[in-house]
Design a protein around this motif. Structure first.
Motif, mmCIF file in Angstrom:
data_model
loop_
_atom_site.group_PDB
_atom_site.id
_atom_site.type_symbol
_atom_site.label_atom_id
_atom_site.label_comp_id
_atom_site.label_asym_id
_atom_site.label_seq_id
_atom_site.Cartn_x
_atom_site.Cartn_y
_atom_site.Cartn_z
ATOM 1 N N TYR A 177 0.855 -1.209 0.000
ATOM 2 C CA TYR A 177 0.000 0.000 0.000
ATOM 3 C C TYR A 177 0.885 1.251 0.000
ATOM 4 O O TYR A 177 2.064 1.197 0.339
ATOM 5 C CB TYR A 177 -0.894 -0.006 1.251
ATOM 6 N N ARG A 207 -5.483 0.545 4.017
ATOM 7 C CA ARG A 207 -4.256 -0.017 3.432
ATOM 8 C C ARG A 207 -4.576 -1.256 2.597
ATOM 9 O O ARG A 207 -4.074 -1.417 1.485
ATOM 10 C CB ARG A 207 -3.245 -0.349 4.546
ATOM 11 N N GLU A 210 -6.146 -0.144 -0.641
ATOM 12 C CA GLU A 210 -5.158 0.480 -1.532
ATOM 13 C C GLU A 210 -4.249 -0.590 -2.144
ATOM 14 O O GLU A 210 -3.911 -0.539 -3.321
ATOM 15 C CB GLU A 210 -4.325 1.503 -0.740
ATOM 16 N N ALA A 211 -3.877 -1.595 -1.314
ATOM 17 C CA ALA A 211 -2.996 -2.664 -1.831
ATOM 18 C C ALA A 211 -3.720 -3.430 -2.939
ATOM 19 O O ALA A 211 -3.154 -3.684 -4.008
ATOM 20 C CB ALA A 211 -2.599 -3.598 -0.702
#
Ligand code: 4FV
Length: 236
Positions: A177, A207, A210-211
């Motif tokens: 992320y 996170r 986003e990853a």
């Protein structure tokens, strides 16, 4: 872990393996790295380690004898050593391979040079062939440094905070992320508010999202890999 490197340019390694995390790992005795000059194993009075290819063709080929003798001397009685040949024909290196090699007791790296290496080395001496990518380099030294760096940082006690291994790229087959640090506002470029919220639950969810988003955009191939939990991908 013991790592032995066979090369006609052993001095190339000191600069790279003598700094930062690998240097500290050597000081902490987490890894014992030894460099070997292939020329020390040739029986040729001119310390020749290469010769012209049978069947003609340009360039020179590394001879089998110095390599076989070098590995025999290095292995000594240690039968458990894994001999790795760095070459473009090898299996492409990845994090899973780094993790597997990090469990070995001893690794012996053979660094090629010139056109290549006598085929009998690949057939009868190497346990594994590893490539760091589909391009041709001048030698196997840089590939050996890449593999050693990726393996040594995984050794127990090498990375200060082992958590840092948990949430990094390719862990769970996701890209890492986005990371931010001070100042929160850099020349008008803001930091996502959730990261400044102190709400660790929300930060963890952000996170993960986003990853997944970044992996879907940049490396969708990683998502087809079985280890990614499909649930998360589908509702990501
Ligand atoms: C290489 C690679 C690589 C081929 C001829 C050295 C060169 C020369 N090794 N991943 N890509 N090796 O290009 O591992 O001897």
């Amino acid at each position: 872990m013991r790592i032995d490197i066979i090369s006609i340019f052993p001095e190339m390694f000191e600069a790279v393996l003598g700094e930062s995390i690998v240097k500290r790992a050597r000081e902490k005795k987490a890894v014992d790295i030894r460099l070997h000059d292939l020329r020390d194993f040739t029986r040729d009075k001119h310390r020749k380690v290469d010769d012209r290819p049978f069947g003609g063709g340009s360039g020179m080929v590394l001879c089998a004898q110095p390599l076989f003798d070098a590995v025999a001397k290095i292995k000594g009685k240690a039968k458990k050593a894994k001999v790795i040949l760095l070459c473009p024909q090898g299996k492409t290196f990845d994090q899973a391979t780094a993790k597997r090699l990090a469990k070995e007791k001893q690794l012996i790296f053979i660094c090629g040079h010139y056109e290549g290496i006598d085929e009998r080395v690949r057939e009868n001496l190497a346990d594994e062939e590893i490539s760091i990518g589909d391009y041709v380099l001048t030698g196997g030294e840089l590939p050996a440094m890449v593999v050693i760096d990726a393996v040594v940082r995984l050794l127990p006690g090498v990375l200060g905070d082992k958590n840092s291994l948990k949430f990094e790229s390719f862990e769970g087959n996701l890209l890492e992320y986005p990371q931010y640090t001070r100042p929160a506002d850099f020349r008008g470029f803001k930091t996502p508010a959730v990261l400044l919220s102190g709400n660790h639950q929300e930060i963890a969810v952000w996170r993960e999202k986003e990853a997944l988003k970044r992996t879907r955009q940049r490396r969708p191939d990683l998502l087809n890999n079985k280890k990614v939990n499909k649930e998360k991908v589908k509702n990501g």
